[in-house]
Every structure is written in C-alpha cells, then in structure tokens.
Scaffold this motif. Structure first.
Motif, PDB file in Angstrom:
ATOM      1  N   ASP A   5       0.811  -1.064  -0.031  1.00  0.00           N
ATOM      2  CA  ASP A   5       0.026  -0.030   0.008  1.00  0.00           C
ATOM      3  C   ASP A   5       0.743   1.071  -0.116  1.00  0.00           C
ATOM      4  O   ASP A   5       0.090   2.322  -0.003  1.00  0.00           O
ATOM      5  CB  ASP A   5      -0.834   0.187   1.078  1.00  0.00           C
ATOM      6  CG  ASP A   5      -0.290  -0.220   2.480  1.00  0.00           C
ATOM      7  OD1 ASP A   5      -0.818  -0.157   3.475  1.00  0.00           O
ATOM      8  OD2 ASP A   5       1.159  -0.086   2.375  1.00  0.00           O
ATOM      9  N   TYR A   6       2.034   1.113  -0.086  1.00  0.00           N
ATOM     10  CA  TYR A   6       2.959   2.222  -0.198  1.00  0.00           C
ATOM     11  C   TYR A   6       4.204   2.083  -0.759  1.00  0.00           C
ATOM     12  O   TYR A   6       4.731   0.899  -0.841  1.00  0.00           O
ATOM     13  CB  TYR A   6       3.525   2.566   1.301  1.00  0.00           C
ATOM     14  CG  TYR A   6       4.214   3.731   1.653  1.00  0.00           C
ATOM     15  CD1 TYR A   6       5.536   3.621   2.150  1.00  0.00           C
ATOM     16  CD2 TYR A   6       3.993   4.828   1.040  1.00  0.00           C
ATOM     17  CE1 TYR A   6       6.437   4.849   2.310  1.00  0.00           C
ATOM     18  CE2 TYR A   6       4.699   6.170   1.433  1.00  0.00           C
ATOM     19  CZ  TYR A   6       6.091   6.119   1.762  1.00  0.00           C
ATOM     20  OH  TYR A   6       6.780   7.140   2.229  1.00  0.00           O
ATOM     21  N   ILE A  18       7.764   3.855  -2.921  1.00  0.00           N
ATOM     22  CA  ILE A  18       8.799   4.893  -2.703  1.00  0.00           C
ATOM     23  C   ILE A  18       9.746   4.476  -4.106  1.00  0.00           C
ATOM     24  O   ILE A  18      10.218   3.648  -4.221  1.00  0.00           O
ATOM     25  CB  ILE A  18       9.796   4.520  -1.621  1.00  0.00           C
ATOM     26  CG1 ILE A  18       8.814   4.229  -0.282  1.00  0.00           C
ATOM     27  CG2 ILE A  18      10.625   6.083  -1.245  1.00  0.00           C
ATOM     28  CD1 ILE A  18       9.465   4.136   0.883  1.00  0.00           C
ATOM     29  N   TYR A  30      13.718   5.753  -4.955  1.00  0.00           N
ATOM     30  CA  TYR A  30      14.909   6.366  -4.470  1.00  0.00           C
ATOM     31  C   TYR A  30      15.928   6.685  -5.734  1.00  0.00           C
ATOM     32  O   TYR A  30      15.762   5.768  -6.761  1.00  0.00           O
ATOM     33  CB  TYR A  30      15.537   5.464  -3.383  1.00  0.00           C
ATOM     34  CG  TYR A  30      15.060   5.529  -2.138  1.00  0.00           C
ATOM     35  CD1 TYR A  30      14.160   4.833  -1.781  1.00  0.00           C
ATOM     36  CD2 TYR A  30      15.635   6.507  -1.167  1.00  0.00           C
ATOM     37  CE1 TYR A  30      13.524   4.758  -0.543  1.00  0.00           C
ATOM     38  CE2 TYR A  30      15.037   6.609  -0.106  1.00  0.00           C
ATOM     39  CZ  TYR A  30      14.176   5.482   0.498  1.00  0.00           C
ATOM     40  OH  TYR A  30      13.581   5.644   1.864  1.00  0.00           O
ATOM     41  N   PHE A  76      15.772   9.818  -1.297  1.00  0.00           N
ATOM     42  CA  PHE A  76      14.387   9.791  -1.442  1.00  0.00           C
ATOM     43  C   PHE A  76      13.678  10.727  -2.682  1.00  0.00           C
ATOM     44  O   PHE A  76      14.475  12.035  -2.736  1.00  0.00           O
ATOM     45  CB  PHE A  76      13.523  10.173  -0.227  1.00  0.00           C
ATOM     46  CG  PHE A  76      12.200  10.296  -0.670  1.00  0.00           C
ATOM     47  CD1 PHE A  76      11.662  11.470  -0.341  1.00  0.00           C
ATOM     48  CD2 PHE A  76      11.313   9.405  -0.890  1.00  0.00           C
ATOM     49  CE1 PHE A  76      10.308  11.719  -0.621  1.00  0.00           C
ATOM     50  CE2 PHE A  76       9.965   9.433  -0.726  1.00  0.00           C
ATOM     51  CZ  PHE A  76       9.702  10.750  -0.824  1.00  0.00           C
ATOM     52  N   THR A 123       8.639  -0.955  -1.869  1.00  0.00           N
ATOM     53  CA  THR A 123       7.234  -0.925  -1.351  1.00  0.00           C
ATOM     54  C   THR A 123       7.332  -0.553  -0.039  1.00  0.00           C
ATOM     55  O   THR A 123       6.188  -0.864   0.818  1.00  0.00           O
ATOM     56  CB  THR A 123       6.471  -2.167  -1.411  1.00  0.00           C
ATOM     57  OG1 THR A 123       7.464  -3.249  -0.663  1.00  0.00           O
ATOM     58  CG2 THR A 123       6.339  -2.737  -2.793  1.00  0.00           C
ATOM     59  N   GLY A 124       8.345   0.119   0.576  1.00  0.00           N
ATOM     60  CA  GLY A 124       8.163   0.893   1.949  1.00  0.00           C
ATOM     61  C   GLY A 124       8.294  -0.083   3.061  1.00  0.00           C
ATOM     62  O   GLY A 124       8.013   0.085   4.173  1.00  0.00           O
ATOM     63  N   ARG A 125       8.938  -1.275   2.839  1.00  0.00           N
ATOM     64  CA  ARG A 125       9.162  -2.240   3.805  1.00  0.00           C
ATOM     65  C   ARG A 125      10.198  -1.647   4.849  1.00  0.00           C
ATOM     66  O   ARG A 125      10.994  -0.721   4.443  1.00  0.00           O
ATOM     67  CB  ARG A 125       9.566  -3.465   3.409  1.00  0.00           C
ATOM     68  CG  ARG A 125       8.407  -4.299   2.752  1.00  0.00           C
ATOM     69  CD  ARG A 125       9.159  -5.260   2.023  1.00  0.00           C
ATOM     70  NE  ARG A 125       9.916  -4.831   0.744  1.00  0.00           N
ATOM     71  CZ  ARG A 125      10.365  -5.709  -0.124  1.00  0.00           C
ATOM     72  NH1 ARG A 125      10.225  -6.776  -0.124  1.00  0.00           N
ATOM     73  NH2 ARG A 125      10.861  -5.055  -1.155  1.00  0.00           N
ATOM     74  N   LEU A 132      14.519  -2.177   3.252  1.00  0.00           N
ATOM     75  CA  LEU A 132      14.542  -1.653   1.810  1.00  0.00           C
ATOM     76  C   LEU A 132      15.352  -2.789   1.287  1.00  0.00           C
ATOM     77  O   LEU A 132      16.524  -3.000   1.637  1.00  0.00           O
ATOM     78  CB  LEU A 132      14.965  -0.264   1.682  1.00  0.00           C
ATOM     79  CG  LEU A 132      14.099   0.989   2.106  1.00  0.00           C
ATOM     80  CD1 LEU A 132      14.696   2.145   2.031  1.00  0.00           C
ATOM     81  CD2 LEU A 132      12.735   0.720   1.550  1.00  0.00           C
ATOM     82  N   PHE A 176      16.583  -2.703  -2.390  1.00  0.00           N
ATOM     83  CA  PHE A 176      17.361  -2.103  -3.206  1.00  0.00           C
ATOM     84  C   PHE A 176      18.086  -3.206  -4.332  1.00  0.00           C
ATOM     85  O   PHE A 176      19.254  -3.390  -4.096  1.00  0.00           O
ATOM     86  CB  PHE A 176      18.754  -1.390  -2.625  1.00  0.00           C
ATOM     87  CG  PHE A 176      18.195  -0.183  -1.980  1.00  0.00           C
ATOM     88  CD1 PHE A 176      18.419  -0.145  -0.449  1.00  0.00           C
ATOM     89  CD2 PHE A 176      17.993   1.084  -2.592  1.00  0.00           C
ATOM     90  CE1 PHE A 176      18.095   0.921   0.078  1.00  0.00           C
ATOM     91  CE2 PHE A 176      17.519   2.406  -1.913  1.00  0.00           C
ATOM     92  CZ  PHE A 176      17.630   2.302  -0.483  1.00  0.00           C
TER      93      PHE A 176
END
Lengths: 113, 109
Positions: B31-32, B34, B36, B46, B92-94, B97, B99
């Motif tokens: 649900d989120y 990001i 980078y 970010f 997914t904003g865990r 991260l 990468f």
C-alpha cells in the motif's frame, strides 16, 4: 532541511580491529537503520532499530555486529573484529515511522587492510 | 516472497527528453511505494512516494504513476538533466529496503 549525518566519512583499519561508525539521525525520527554497500554491488540492509532494541536484522548482521543508541542523538554500528570483506560503504538511515520514508546519510567508507 | 524489480538495467536518454523508469511488484497488498535514486559515491536519496489510494502523484519534474491492476509503477522525469544521472530504485516501503539492481539512467548531452 534536517539531514542524517555520519562520521567519519572514511575509516581505514587493520583486520581484527574494532570499529565504531557513528550516525546522528534526524531529530524527530524514531526508527534507525544501517545498510552497507560493497563496492560495485547493491545496497544491503543490515539492521533496523526502534525503542532501544533491534526490530529486524539480516543474515549479514551476525554476532560481530552490534548497534547502540548511547544517548538521545547518536546511533552507532560496532564491528567487533573486522574482516577484509567488511570493507564497504556503510549508510545510516532514519524514518519517522515504521513504514515511512527512510532518509539516508552520506555514508562511511570503511577499508579493512 | 515479496519482490519488487525494475524492468531495465540501463536507460539512456538525451538531455531535455522525458524519462520513464518502470517497476513491477508482486504483493497486491502493498500500500506504499517509494522511489529512490543513488548517484555515484553517494547514499540513496528519496525522490517521491505514493500510497495505494492514489494512482498519480507529482513532484518537481517527477511524476509517479501507480497501476494496481497490473502491479506496476513508473517514474517519469520531465526534461531530463545530466544531474538526473543515477541508479533508480523502487520499493514498497518495507522496513528493510531491498535495493535491487535498479535502473541506471544515463543522460546524454
């Protein structure tokens, strides 16, 4: 704009020595992280820290690693007995919440000889 | 397990063109999201994030599009500049991260 800071920027050490890498997270953040990046490879998660305890760690984060928040501002990563393969860039990050944006510091380049 | 990955290892664009970097994820419950970027010798930075209740979010020269139906998101960079040259990552904003290998954006003058 607040940012994560790390010291030192570079550190050279002899194999078997202990090193402490220091980070000052963003002041109102509650979650702290360490990542590392071996030269030419991807950034790898080491550990996350919240409420004065480790909340998650990777397989890389073995017994030679430890983290500490010794005071209200610093967050440290200690490597007890460095190995050649610990040579890498170490990044600290912090976030306000558990699944919120992580902001990264500039890194400490560690070279183990 | 959950996976997030960029489609292309390298993307080369001309300065001034628009860039589109694509990413796929596997967990429909995510649900989120990001984005980078990492410039050479620097830490991840970010760029922009988006929550699953949105399908588009705009920042300064960047737009993220989220297609939950096909579990795909993209990062669009308008008028790409040499300073945009970096490796781009989505996640997914865990807490941890991941990468992955990322997409290296090369901007040709």
């Amino acid at each position: 704009e607040p940012e994560v800071t790390q010291t030192p920027s570079h550190q050279v050490t002899q194999m078997g020595q202990e090193v402490i890498l220091r980070c000052v997270p963003i002041s109102n953040h509650l979650y702290f992280y360490w990542y590392r990046q071996i030269l030419g490879q991807k950034v790898e998660f080491l550990v996350s820290f919240y409420n004065n305890e480790i909340s998650e760690k990777s397989e890389i984060f073995d017994d030679q690693f430890s983290v500490e928040r010794p005071d209200g501002s610093n967050f440290t990563l200690k490597i007890r007995s460095t190995k050649l393969e610990d040579s890498a860039m170490y990044f600290c990050a912090s976030s306000r919440g558990a699944r919120e944006t992580q902001y990264f510091g500039p890194g400490t380049r560690l070279l183990v000889l | 397990g959950e996976s997030v990955g960029l489609h292309l290892p390298t993307l080369s664009v001309q300065e001034g063109d628009n860039s589109i970097i694509n990413c796929a994820y596997s967990n429909s419950a995510s649900d989120y999201f990001i984005w980078y970027k990492q410039e050479s010798g620097k830490g991840p930075q970010f760029i922009i994030d988006i929550r699953s209740n949105m399908d588009k979010r705009q920042g300064q020269r960047v737009t993220v599009l989220l297609n939950k139906t096909v579990k795909h998101l993209s990062l669009q960079i308008a008028a790409t500049q040499p300073g945009d040259s970096a490796v781009y990552f989505c996640d997914t904003g865990r807490r941890a991260l991941t990468f992955g290998s990322g997409t290296r954006l090369q901007v040709q003058p």
